[in-house]
Each structure stands twice: as C-alpha cells, then as structure tokens.
Design a protein around this motif. Structure first.
Motif: not given
Length: 186
Positions: A74-77, A149-152, A168-173
């Motif tokens: 959801a965050l990625v989307a 993280v891999q899934t994202g 950016q959201v991947l880094r934050e995760a």
C-alpha cells in the motif's frame, strides 16, 4: 544467512553495473541500459529478489509477514500521494499473483491492502505512520524483515522502474525493519 550474503553480493554487482550506465554526478544516461529501461539493472534486481523471495515461500507464512507486506504494498502504491482505481486494481493483481503471497487467502490480502490504501488516501501522514508501525512488527525475524522489503521492491519494480517516491518509502521501511537499504541498492 548465506543466502542473504549471496543476494547482497548479487545486488552489489547489479548496483555497480547501474553506476557504469550513469554519467557525471550520477545522472541517468539516455542509453538503453539504464535502470528504467528494459533489461536495466533495477529490473534485473527485481527479478533476482522475486526469485529469492520465492525460495523462501515455505518460511513466510506468518501473519506478521502478511500484514507487513500488505502495508508495504500500500505504501509503494500510494508513495506519490494518490492511488487511482486502475493502479489499486493493478497492485491487487500483482499481490494475488505473487507466489509467496499465495500462502494466504486472497480476501485477507485484499482486505489488508485496501485498508492501508484507504487510510493513506484519507490522511497520508497518519496512514503512513500506521503502515510503518505494521511493517516494523516484522523486524523481530530478520528473514521476514528482508522479505517485506523484497515484496515492496517487487511491487515497486513491476513496471521496470523504481520511482524516487517508491525508493524513498522502501528506504524508510528498511529503517523501520532494521535492514540496510544498501542491501537493495537503495
């Protein structure tokens, strides 16, 4: 841990290839081998991560992984601040087609993903905080944390390009999970 070391080494190699396709100051060159192009290093990394994630299918059956992965998707989307119905449907399809996420009933996945998307669209900052809180719960198990993280990354890179807001959201995760963003070329 040896598998994660292999992933890390392979990611470093792909990152070095990507840097070779960049010019001064890290600017993307118009050549066809850039990360956003077909066959680009980010696309290769996404394929590698998808494959590695698939090899962990039997280990990734916990509710914490499921919930954190749906929050991550959801965050990625929503990373660019909006999710139109077509994008929501596309990401839902990616989730349901993901080999590892087939460990869970489709309706559970849809419900959790859509709950987070709805929260993000109603109040992005609060929705993001709630999603990060859900993601952080997977930090207890390093294999699950990296798998989230891999899934994202797989969802973000499905179109062959990782947008800056997605990165950016991947880094934050990664930070929330205690995982080094450099392991994923971020």
């Amino acid at each position: 841990m040896a598998m994660w070391d292999r992933i890390k080494d392979q990611a470093k190699g792909l990152q070095q290839q990507a840097q070779g396709a960049r010019g001064p100051a890290g600017q993307r060159q118009p050549a066809t081998g850039g990360p956003g192009a077909s066959g680009g290093s980010k696309e290769k990394l996404v394929g590698l991560l998808k494959s590695q994630l698939g090899s962990l299918k039997t280990e990734l059956k916990s509710g914490a992984y499921r919930d954190a992965s749906m929050a991550m998707c959801a965050l990625v989307a929503a990373s660019d601040g909006s999710v139109d119905p077509a994008e929501r449907h596309h990401v839902e399809n990616l989730i349901l087609q993901n080999d590892v996420l087939q460990n869970f009933p489709p309706e559970q996945l849809r419900q959790r993903f859509n709950k987070h998307v709805d929260q993000l669209m109603f109040n992005f900052q609060q929705g993001k905080a709630d999603a990060m809180q859900e993601i952080a719960k997977a930090a207890k198990k390093p294999v699950e944390a990296k798998a989230v993280v891999q899934t994202g990354f797989v969802i973000a890179g499905a179109d062959g390009y990782i947008a800056p807001a997605e990165a950016q959201v991947l880094r934050e995760a990664c930070t929330a999970l205690g995982v080094s963003p450099q392991e994923f070329g971020l």
